[in-house]
Design a protein around this motif. Sequence first.
Motif, short mmCIF file in Angstrom:
data_model
loop_
_atom_site.label_atom_id
_atom_site.label_comp_id
_atom_site.label_asym_id
_atom_site.label_seq_id
_atom_site.Cartn_x
_atom_site.Cartn_y
_atom_site.Cartn_z
N ALA A 254 41.97 38.68 39.51
CA ALA A 254 41.35 39.76 40.42
C ALA A 254 42.01 41.03 40.39
CB ALA A 254 40.83 39.37 41.72
N GLU A 255 43.35 41.13 40.34
CA GLU A 255 44.10 42.41 40.33
C GLU A 255 43.92 43.07 38.99
OE1 GLU A 255 48.93 43.39 40.30
OE2 GLU A 255 48.28 41.45 40.97
N ALA A 256 43.91 42.39 37.73
CA ALA A 256 43.87 42.67 36.79
C ALA A 256 42.55 43.53 36.41
CB ALA A 256 44.00 41.56 35.58
N HIS B 108 47.20 32.43 40.89
CA HIS B 108 46.67 32.27 39.48
C HIS B 108 45.23 33.24 39.44
CE1 HIS B 108 45.66 30.87 35.48
NE2 HIS B 108 44.40 30.50 35.86
N TYR B 109 44.38 32.79 40.56
CA TYR B 109 43.29 33.75 40.45
C TYR B 109 43.15 35.10 41.23
CZ TYR B 109 41.32 29.22 38.94
OH TYR B 109 41.04 28.10 38.18
N ALA C 258 34.32 28.60 40.71
CA ALA C 258 33.90 27.15 40.71
C ALA C 258 35.20 26.32 40.29
CB ALA C 258 32.73 26.83 39.78
N GLU C 259 35.89 26.82 39.51
CA GLU C 259 37.11 26.29 38.92
C GLU C 259 38.18 26.39 40.09
OE1 GLU C 259 39.41 26.58 34.68
OE2 GLU C 259 40.05 28.20 36.18
N LEU C 260 38.47 27.31 40.80
CA LEU C 260 38.94 27.47 41.80
C LEU C 260 39.04 26.62 43.03
CD1 LEU C 260 41.20 28.71 43.54
CD2 LEU C 260 39.69 30.71 44.19
N ARG D 86 47.77 38.14 48.33
CA ARG D 86 48.42 38.08 47.17
C ARG D 86 49.88 38.03 47.29
NH1 ARG D 86 52.32 40.46 43.74
NH2 ARG D 86 51.73 40.67 41.56
N ASN D 87 50.30 39.04 48.35
CA ASN D 87 51.65 39.19 48.73
C ASN D 87 52.22 38.06 49.54
OD1 ASN D 87 51.68 41.80 47.48
ND2 ASN D 87 51.28 42.72 49.40
#
Length: 348
Positions: free
Chosen positions: A136-138, A131-132, A313-315, A274-275
């Motif tokens: 970062a990718e975007a 999700h995070y 912080a959420e992660l 990510r992969n």
Amino acid sequence: MLEMRFDKFSQSAYFNESGYGDDIHGYVARESGFLRAAAFLISRCIMSKPFKTIEEQIALLNMRGVKTDLNTPAVLLRESYYSIVNGYKEPFIDQDASNAAQDDRYKKETEFSDLHSLFKFDRNLRETTFHYLIRAEALVRTVCAYTFSEAHRDPDSYLDQANFASEKEYTEYGLANYRFNLQKLHSELFNKANRSKREFIEHYRNNHSSVPLWVLSNDMTFGNIEHFCNLMKPDEQSLVCRRIVEATGKTGSKYGFFSTKEMRIGLDILVKFRNICAHDERLYCAKVGGRKNVDYVRMLTYLRRYVTEAEFAELIGRIATLVDEFSNESAAVSHVLMKMGFGKIEAE
């Protein structure tokens, strides 16, 4: 009448099936090929894994020292033996006993629920982390496309190799295979711009005669974006770093400086993790990098650069919750996670 031929080296002779002599080397080659094929088929039969029913799988686990319970059959039917046992058995294996038995043997008191808990923890960890990572990718996709397009205003400028770093500059980055990577990137971009079937790209191709980078980049993988960024000119890479800092709200903080070298290293690591998440591979014990020295906990320090502090912080909070949940579910899993460094992750 049968003809017989003598081998000029060994003076041996024999006949082929049609009655015509052949040289001994050809005969040996054919016989050797047959023997190799037979050996291969025999080894396949010996090493192949026969189908086992759920009951047989449970019996095998019990024989190897794993305690099962009434929930085990349903879990195996739902998740599969291979995914749970083959994927997550390693921390629970008694290596000395396995060596002696020439087969898997588990540590005393190992329960199937321990393996299943580690499996579930890793699945939840992948879903949370992915999700995070796509955030970062975007961010990287948007900033790279914006920065390149700002410097090169022609809509097709990404197809001009002169708009990228020179071989000297690329080598100074510490990267290799410049010509191969530049040509590969150019081919990827050209094919996406001219042949992609994605609806939004076909729309621009049919209605605007060209596909600008800020549109095309949405059809690029994270790996494509990484290679694109690595091939950008030095001043543009520096600007990408500054804009990532600005976009994540870190200007003026201890994360306010972001070097291009750090960016390139970080992107390589994030793409690999990510992969791993996308391909449903084991994440909790994954290690990447040239020396396989970047584990999950260390990866988080690189990811922090590409998300806001609130997101990070959420992660961390979500990971800490997972660690607590599955540590309470299984003492054995708790031991494994602490050993892997997950105990250092605390909600901020």
